[in-house]
Design a protein around this motif. Sequence first.
Motif, PDB file in Angstrom:
ATOM      1  N   ASN A 243       0.835  -1.198   0.000  1.00 26.87           N
ATOM      2  CA  ASN A 243       0.000   0.000   0.000  1.00 26.87           C
ATOM      3  C   ASN A 243       0.871   1.249   0.000  1.00 26.87           C
ATOM      4  O   ASN A 243       2.001   1.230   0.494  1.00 26.87           O
ATOM      5  CB  ASN A 243      -0.915   0.018   1.220  1.00 26.87           C
ATOM      6  N   LEU A 244       0.350   2.337  -0.546  1.00 31.16           N
ATOM      7  CA  LEU A 244       1.079   3.599  -0.631  1.00 31.16           C
ATOM      8  C   LEU A 244       0.519   4.635   0.350  1.00 31.16           C
ATOM      9  O   LEU A 244      -0.692   4.682   0.595  1.00 31.16           O
ATOM     10  CB  LEU A 244       1.001   4.168  -2.044  1.00 31.16           C
ATOM     11  N   PHE A 245       1.417   5.468   0.878  1.00 25.22           N
ATOM     12  CA  PHE A 245       1.042   6.621   1.700  1.00 25.22           C
ATOM     13  C   PHE A 245       1.704   7.863   1.124  1.00 25.22           C
ATOM     14  O   PHE A 245       2.859   7.817   0.674  1.00 25.22           O
ATOM     15  CB  PHE A 245       1.505   6.438   3.144  1.00 25.22           C
ATOM     16  N   PHE A 246       0.986   8.979   1.170  1.00 23.34           N
ATOM     17  CA  PHE A 246       1.479  10.268   0.690  1.00 23.34           C
ATOM     18  C   PHE A 246       1.529  11.232   1.867  1.00 23.34           C
ATOM     19  O   PHE A 246       0.566  11.339   2.630  1.00 23.34           O
ATOM     20  CB  PHE A 246       0.573  10.812  -0.417  1.00 23.34           C
ATOM     21  N   VAL A 247       2.670  11.915   2.013  1.00 23.13           N
ATOM     22  CA  VAL A 247       2.863  12.872   3.104  1.00 23.13           C
ATOM     23  C   VAL A 247       2.752  14.282   2.542  1.00 23.13           C
ATOM     24  O   VAL A 247       3.452  14.639   1.587  1.00 23.13           O
ATOM     25  CB  VAL A 247       4.235  12.686   3.778  1.00 23.13           C
ATOM     26  N   ALA A 300       5.799  19.124  -7.342  1.00 22.63           N
ATOM     27  CA  ALA A 300       6.417  20.332  -7.906  1.00 22.63           C
ATOM     28  C   ALA A 300       6.179  21.558  -7.027  1.00 22.63           C
ATOM     29  O   ALA A 300       7.058  22.420  -6.891  1.00 22.63           O
ATOM     30  CB  ALA A 300       5.876  20.574  -9.313  1.00 22.63           C
ATOM     31  N   SER A 301       4.996  21.642  -6.414  1.00 20.66           N
ATOM     32  CA  SER A 301       4.670  22.801  -5.592  1.00 20.66           C
ATOM     33  C   SER A 301       5.253  22.720  -4.189  1.00 20.66           C
ATOM     34  O   SER A 301       5.289  23.722  -3.463  1.00 20.66           O
ATOM     35  CB  SER A 301       3.146  22.943  -5.477  1.00 20.66           C
ATOM     36  N   GLY A 302       5.700  21.550  -3.804  1.00 20.34           N
ATOM     37  CA  GLY A 302       6.216  21.364  -2.459  1.00 20.34           C
ATOM     38  C   GLY A 302       5.160  20.954  -1.450  1.00 20.34           C
ATOM     39  O   GLY A 302       5.467  20.709  -0.281  1.00 20.34           O
ATOM     40  N   GLU A 303       3.901  20.889  -1.909  1.00 21.32           N
ATOM     41  CA  GLU A 303       2.822  20.477  -1.007  1.00 21.32           C
ATOM     42  C   GLU A 303       2.997  19.016  -0.592  1.00 21.32           C
ATOM     43  O   GLU A 303       2.786  18.643   0.560  1.00 21.32           O
ATOM     44  CB  GLU A 303       1.470  20.666  -1.694  1.00 21.32           C
ATOM     45  N   LEU A 304       3.385  18.173  -1.535  1.00 19.60           N
ATOM     46  CA  LEU A 304       3.606  16.751  -1.276  1.00 19.60           C
ATOM     47  C   LEU A 304       5.102  16.567  -1.005  1.00 19.60           C
ATOM     48  O   LEU A 304       5.934  16.857  -1.864  1.00 19.60           O
ATOM     49  CB  LEU A 304       3.162  15.920  -2.479  1.00 19.60           C
ATOM     50  N   THR A 305       5.439  16.123   0.197  1.00 20.72           N
ATOM     51  CA  THR A 305       6.830  16.122   0.627  1.00 20.72           C
ATOM     52  C   THR A 305       7.483  14.741   0.689  1.00 20.72           C
ATOM     53  O   THR A 305       8.701  14.625   0.563  1.00 20.72           O
ATOM     54  CB  THR A 305       6.943  16.776   2.006  1.00 20.72           C
ATOM     55  N   GLU A 306       6.683  13.694   0.935  1.00 19.64           N
ATOM     56  CA  GLU A 306       7.228  12.341   1.041  1.00 19.64           C
ATOM     57  C   GLU A 306       6.201  11.348   0.513  1.00 19.64           C
ATOM     58  O   GLU A 306       4.995  11.618   0.529  1.00 19.64           O
ATOM     59  CB  GLU A 306       7.534  11.974   2.504  1.00 19.64           C
ATOM     60  N   VAL A 307       6.692  10.189   0.078  1.00 19.09           N
ATOM     61  CA  VAL A 307       5.830   9.070  -0.300  1.00 19.09           C
ATOM     62  C   VAL A 307       6.500   7.795   0.195  1.00 19.09           C
ATOM     63  O   VAL A 307       7.720   7.659   0.107  1.00 19.09           O
ATOM     64  CB  VAL A 307       5.616   8.989  -1.831  1.00 19.09           C
ATOM     65  N   PHE A 308       5.708   6.894   0.745  1.00 19.78           N
ATOM     66  CA  PHE A 308       6.261   5.596   1.139  1.00 19.78           C
ATOM     67  C   PHE A 308       5.229   4.500   0.912  1.00 19.78           C
ATOM     68  O   PHE A 308       4.025   4.750   0.838  1.00 19.78           O
ATOM     69  CB  PHE A 308       6.737   5.604   2.598  1.00 19.78           C
ATOM     70  N   ALA A 309       5.738   3.282   0.761  1.00 19.46           N
ATOM     71  CA  ALA A 309       4.888   2.097   0.650  1.00 19.46           C
ATOM     72  C   ALA A 309       5.025   1.294   1.931  1.00 19.46           C
ATOM     73  O   ALA A 309       6.030   1.415   2.644  1.00 19.46           O
ATOM     74  CB  ALA A 309       5.286   1.255  -0.555  1.00 19.46           C
ATOM     75  N   PRO A 318      10.544   3.805   1.597  1.00 18.99           N
ATOM     76  CA  PRO A 318      10.440   5.142   1.007  1.00 18.99           C
ATOM     77  C   PRO A 318      10.437   5.075  -0.520  1.00 18.99           C
ATOM     78  O   PRO A 318      11.100   4.233  -1.122  1.00 18.99           O
ATOM     79  CB  PRO A 318      11.701   5.853   1.503  1.00 18.99           C
ATOM     80  N   VAL A 319       9.686   5.949  -1.138  1.00 19.60           N
ATOM     81  CA  VAL A 319       9.685   6.100  -2.592  1.00 19.60           C
ATOM     82  C   VAL A 319      10.415   7.404  -2.920  1.00 19.60           C
ATOM     83  O   VAL A 319      10.045   8.467  -2.414  1.00 19.60           O
ATOM     84  CB  VAL A 319       8.252   6.128  -3.164  1.00 19.60           C
ATOM     85  N   GLY A 320      11.449   7.310  -3.749  1.00 24.83           N
ATOM     86  CA  GLY A 320      12.269   8.486  -4.013  1.00 24.83           C
ATOM     87  C   GLY A 320      12.134   9.075  -5.398  1.00 24.83           C
ATOM     88  O   GLY A 320      12.394  10.264  -5.599  1.00 24.83           O
ATOM     89  N   ARG A 321      11.734   8.247  -6.381  1.00 27.45           N
ATOM     90  CA  ARG A 321      11.658   8.744  -7.754  1.00 27.45           C
ATOM     91  C   ARG A 321      10.484   8.083  -8.469  1.00 27.45           C
ATOM     92  O   ARG A 321      10.202   6.904  -8.257  1.00 27.45           O
ATOM     93  CB  ARG A 321      12.965   8.444  -8.502  1.00 27.45           C
TER      94      ARG A 321
END
Length: 366
Positions: A243-247, A300-309, A318-321
């Motif tokens: 599963n994915l999470f968005f920070v 791009a806007s900086g609103e979304l700062t991290e993503v992880f599974a 962590p998802v980096g690219r």
Amino acid sequence: MSIEFDIRLSDHRTPADERERLLENPGFGQIFTDHMITIRWDAEHGWHDARLEAYAPLTLDPATAVFHYAQELFEGLKAYRRADDGSIVAFRPYANAARFNASCERMAMPPVPEETFVRSLELLVDADRDWVPTQEGHSLYLRPFIIATQRGLGVNSPSSSYLFIVIASPSAAYFTGGIKPVSVWLSEEYTRAAPGGTGAAKCGGNYAAAFVAQAQAVKEGCDQVVWLDANEHRWVEEMGGMNLFFVYGSGAEARVMTPSLTGTLLPGITRDSLLKLAPDLGVPAAEGRISTDQWREGNASGELTEVFACGTAAVITPVGRVKSAKGEWLIGSGEPGPVTMRLREELVGIQYGDRPDPYGWIHKIA
């Protein structure tokens, strides 16, 4: 009505020195313990003939239903040895039992009573307790599964008999040499699951259908595939089998969101745990949805700062690219973010006994 197990301990256990050698670097899913659990089901007897027995190959007729119609499913969870007292515990096994039975319902298979499911884990781990690693970050991976065993090629109804099995495999720490963010490929050509399908069931067919997209991801220079919705191929669902999470935001303003369960996503035990844990750490958590365009624009806007599974094997990755046919982008600096690492540290701490467990998630099994 409880099921009595026939305990048949192996006469040929792995010698202690050989076992210790194997446990030094077990990898994942390559080494197996000395015993397994088997329980049979048929319409006349229900669940019966429950055994703890020596790990051994299965003998099945070439016309056995599982080979032809893929009526099978599985679960995955871990047993951990605690450093403080040497006890062995599992993480939320009853949640796995409930999800296993939800999968059984979708696949027209008989549910396994939850107490029997958990008792199977307890018996196997107790018999093979010496296989539970002592090294930090290592664990004993438990794989309960069920297969259709009716002999015949008719396709008008589900199998009339089934075999439930539990096997165990010592596993090393998923990350070695530090936590490395993964790169992901947005799959716009292939679909993991569609509404009304088996996406929420943990059946092998879902994974088999994913191999071609995973191979495409690797060809594109990525570690994992990210699945999009079947209708529009724009709404993010999950990564591989995780599963994915968005920070969003950072510091005291950080919050997390994970795609809602729509019937096409696997309802992960780790996912559910993080939805409860994050708010208690001061990070609001919600379910929602995010499109690929919103992902790129938010980054791009900086609103979304991290993503992880998240999932059983790696806990949190962590998802980096991100890469797609339309281009690629880094997430933040491309390195693991503070929210990702804080959540991972807390959850792993609960699993190994380094943090308090206010949720009752830890189940002592040996």
